[in-house]
Design a protein around this motif. Structure first.
Motif, mmCIF file in Angstrom:
data_model
loop_
_atom_site.group_PDB
_atom_site.id
_atom_site.type_symbol
_atom_site.label_atom_id
_atom_site.label_comp_id
_atom_site.label_asym_id
_atom_site.label_seq_id
_atom_site.Cartn_x
_atom_site.Cartn_y
_atom_site.Cartn_z
ATOM 1 N N TYR A 195 23.665 22.280 9.832
ATOM 2 C CA TYR A 195 22.529 23.012 9.285
ATOM 3 C C TYR A 195 21.319 23.023 10.217
ATOM 4 O O TYR A 195 20.419 23.843 10.047
ATOM 5 C CB TYR A 195 22.132 22.436 7.929
ATOM 6 C CG TYR A 195 21.516 21.044 7.975
ATOM 7 C CD1 TYR A 195 20.151 20.860 7.798
ATOM 8 C CD2 TYR A 195 22.298 19.919 8.190
ATOM 9 C CE1 TYR A 195 19.580 19.599 7.831
ATOM 10 C CE2 TYR A 195 21.757 18.655 8.221
ATOM 11 C CZ TYR A 195 20.396 18.492 8.044
ATOM 12 O OH TYR A 195 19.852 17.226 8.082
ATOM 13 N N PRO A 231 22.407 19.431 0.699
ATOM 14 C CA PRO A 231 21.901 20.118 -0.499
ATOM 15 C C PRO A 231 20.440 20.518 -0.384
ATOM 16 O O PRO A 231 20.001 21.482 -1.012
ATOM 17 C CB PRO A 231 22.104 19.089 -1.615
ATOM 18 C CG PRO A 231 23.133 18.153 -1.084
ATOM 19 C CD PRO A 231 22.910 18.091 0.384
ATOM 20 N N GLU A 232 19.667 19.775 0.394
ATOM 21 C CA GLU A 232 18.270 20.132 0.611
ATOM 22 C C GLU A 232 17.809 19.581 1.952
ATOM 23 O O GLU A 232 18.321 18.581 2.442
ATOM 24 C CB GLU A 232 17.379 19.587 -0.514
ATOM 25 C CG GLU A 232 17.465 18.088 -0.717
ATOM 26 C CD GLU A 232 16.541 17.631 -1.831
ATOM 27 O OE1 GLU A 232 15.459 18.226 -1.983
ATOM 28 O OE2 GLU A 232 16.909 16.684 -2.542
ATOM 29 N N ASP A 233 16.846 20.286 2.552
ATOM 30 C CA ASP A 233 16.315 19.905 3.857
ATOM 31 C C ASP A 233 14.833 20.234 3.873
ATOM 32 O O ASP A 233 14.435 21.308 4.325
ATOM 33 C CB ASP A 233 17.064 20.650 4.969
ATOM 34 C CG ASP A 233 16.517 20.312 6.347
ATOM 35 O OD1 ASP A 233 15.851 19.269 6.483
ATOM 36 O OD2 ASP A 233 16.747 21.094 7.280
ATOM 37 N N PRO A 234 13.984 19.329 3.370
ATOM 38 C CA PRO A 234 12.548 19.617 3.245
ATOM 39 C C PRO A 234 11.879 20.026 4.549
ATOM 40 O O PRO A 234 10.883 20.742 4.529
ATOM 41 C CB PRO A 234 11.975 18.282 2.733
ATOM 42 C CG PRO A 234 13.127 17.611 2.056
ATOM 43 C CD PRO A 234 14.332 17.991 2.848
ATOM 44 N N ASP A 239 12.295 28.707 3.733
ATOM 45 C CA ASP A 239 12.342 28.246 2.336
ATOM 46 C C ASP A 239 13.774 28.139 1.820
ATOM 47 O O ASP A 239 14.092 27.239 1.049
ATOM 48 C CB ASP A 239 11.529 29.194 1.447
ATOM 49 C CG ASP A 239 10.034 29.116 1.750
ATOM 50 O OD1 ASP A 239 9.603 28.073 2.276
ATOM 51 O OD2 ASP A 239 9.319 30.097 1.471
ATOM 52 N N LEU A 240 14.652 29.058 2.233
ATOM 53 C CA LEU A 240 16.037 28.981 1.781
ATOM 54 C C LEU A 240 16.696 27.700 2.266
ATOM 55 O O LEU A 240 17.345 26.986 1.507
ATOM 56 C CB LEU A 240 16.826 30.193 2.297
ATOM 57 C CG LEU A 240 16.669 31.509 1.548
ATOM 58 C CD1 LEU A 240 17.431 32.597 2.266
ATOM 59 C CD2 LEU A 240 17.162 31.372 0.108
ATOM 60 N N LYS A 242 15.367 24.964 3.083
ATOM 61 C CA LYS A 242 14.794 23.788 2.422
ATOM 62 C C LYS A 242 15.546 23.459 1.145
ATOM 63 O O LYS A 242 15.611 22.305 0.726
ATOM 64 C CB LYS A 242 13.311 24.026 2.127
ATOM 65 C CG LYS A 242 12.439 24.030 3.377
ATOM 66 C CD LYS A 242 10.986 24.330 3.045
ATOM 67 C CE LYS A 242 10.145 24.363 4.326
ATOM 68 N NZ LYS A 242 8.727 24.701 4.059
ATOM 69 N N GLU A 243 16.144 24.481 0.524
ATOM 70 C CA GLU A 243 16.926 24.282 -0.708
ATOM 71 C C GLU A 243 18.419 24.134 -0.416
ATOM 72 O O GLU A 243 19.246 24.159 -1.327
ATOM 73 C CB GLU A 243 16.716 25.470 -1.647
ATOM 74 C CG GLU A 243 15.267 25.651 -2.087
ATOM 75 C CD GLU A 243 15.102 26.881 -2.974
ATOM 76 O OE1 GLU A 243 16.137 27.526 -3.291
ATOM 77 O OE2 GLU A 243 13.964 27.191 -3.353
ATOM 78 N N GLY A 244 18.771 24.006 0.867
ATOM 79 C CA GLY A 244 20.180 23.859 1.224
ATOM 80 C C GLY A 244 20.941 25.160 1.271
ATOM 81 O O GLY A 244 22.175 25.177 1.342
ATOM 82 N N ARG A 245 20.235 26.297 1.228
ATOM 83 C CA ARG A 245 20.891 27.609 1.260
ATOM 84 C C ARG A 245 20.932 28.131 2.703
ATOM 85 O O ARG A 245 19.953 28.010 3.443
ATOM 86 C CB ARG A 245 20.151 28.602 0.369
ATOM 87 C CG ARG A 245 20.017 28.138 -1.074
ATOM 88 C CD ARG A 245 19.210 29.127 -1.899
ATOM 89 N NE ARG A 245 18.941 28.612 -3.226
ATOM 90 C CZ ARG A 245 19.781 28.723 -4.258
ATOM 91 N NH1 ARG A 245 20.948 29.347 -4.098
ATOM 92 N NH2 ARG A 245 19.475 28.216 -5.435
#
Length: 323
Positions: A195, A231-234, A239-240, A242-245
């Motif tokens: 990611y 699942p998340e990457d602050p 923004d996507l 950051k939510e793991g998308r």
């Protein structure tokens, strides 16, 4: 440490006596580039270390050595060694080397310049030498980098170089793979980045690798994803992410009928495939000797070991896996 400037050297043999570190350093460059008997070698930089690298290449059995520089006296010393001297102030070194190898390119390349590489006008281009080496070294060849590169260079010519980054990548990977497969694309692709994928400038693009794989894998092909996605990457770049998308081109993958599989290797699962968790040295040797498996024998190396607990065993065992 004294490195005599090549412009003051009357004979390349003098370099052998000038500093006891020059020859070992040049020889190390030939080792890094995996120079072997019969290989052709391109050396960029005809300073003391570059000249010793060229000399070492001949000692290791190189059949042809090109030395690139812009100083006539340095190039004259390279010719004394038996190398083909190329003055990049007068000619394109990449074209000259490709022409000198009948278009195949050199087998090995040596970078003996470093991050403060300059063109013939004196303008600094940190990526210049690496760019040229990538052009002239054949596919599956080797490049040894001995020129110094630093973590940061506040006085560099561009912002990337100030941070120690060298943007020498000049090839579109998708185009290169499609060209290498006559336009058909690869049958299978593997994503082993994850990611936090970055482009050659250092900018993060979580979708970049998957997008390229979708481009280069043929219709009905397969992609295996082992690069980690969370699942998340602050701290992500958008923004996507950051939510793991990851907003890669799934539409193109769907249209091409590409199968995508991913997930962690089940080495810790008792219910998972036992082959990956039960490769003791004896069993690994037996596996590689199976006549139906047409792969070369792989040497077991202590450096490639990982301590693992084998299911059903009370004591840990060592597992050697060499890639």
């Amino acid at each position: 440490m004294f490195f005599p400037p090549a412009t003051t050297v009357r004979s390349w043999r003098w370099l052998l006596r000038a500093n006891p570190l020059l020859f070992p350093t040049g020889y190390h460059a030939a080792e890094l580039a995996m120079v072997a008997p019969g290989k052709s070698v391109a050396v960029f930089g005809a300073g003391p270390v570059g000249l010793m690298a060229a000399h070492s290449a001949f000692l290791k059995g190189a059949s042809q050595v090109f030395v690139v520089d812009k100083e006539p006296d340095r190039l004259a010393l390279a010719e004394q060694i038996g190398a083909t001297a190329i003055n990049f102030a007068d000619t394109d070194p990449a074209e000259a080397i490709l022409e000198g190898t009948d278009g195949f390119g050199a087998d090995c390349g040596i970078e003996a310049v470093g991050y403060q590489a300059h063109d013939h006008t004196g303008e600094e281009h940190p990526e210049m030498v690496l760019d040229n080496l990538v052009k002239v070294v054949r596919a599956t060849g080797h490049i040894g980098v001995l020129g110094v590169y630093v973590p940061e260079d506040p006085g560099a010519s561009n912002d990337l170089a100030k941070e120690g980054r060298v943007a020498f990548a000049d090839t579109d990977p998708a185009e290169a793979i499609l060209e290498g497969t006559d336009g058909f694309g690869a049958d299978c692709g593997i994503e082993a980045v994850g990611y936090q994928a970055h482009d050659h400038t250092g900018e993060e693009h979580p979708e970049m690798v998957l997008d390229n794989l979708v481009k280069v894998v043929r219709a009905t092909g397969h992609i295996g994803v082992v690069g980690v996605y969370v699942p998340e990457d602050p701290g992500a770049s958008n923004d996507l992410a950051k939510e793991g998308r990851v907003a890669f081109n799934y539409g193109a993958a769907f249209a091409k009928g590409i199968s995508i599989a991913g997930g962690q290797c089940p080495v810790k699962s008792r219910s998972g495939p036992r082959r990956s968790t039960s490769l003791t040295p004896t069993r690994l040797k037996r596996f590689w000797r199976e006549p139906m498996v047409s792969v070369p024998t792989v040497a077991l190396k202590q450096s490639a070991t990982r301590h693992m607990t084998i299911p059903g065993k009370s004591t840990p065992k060592w597992c050697w896996i060499t890639w």
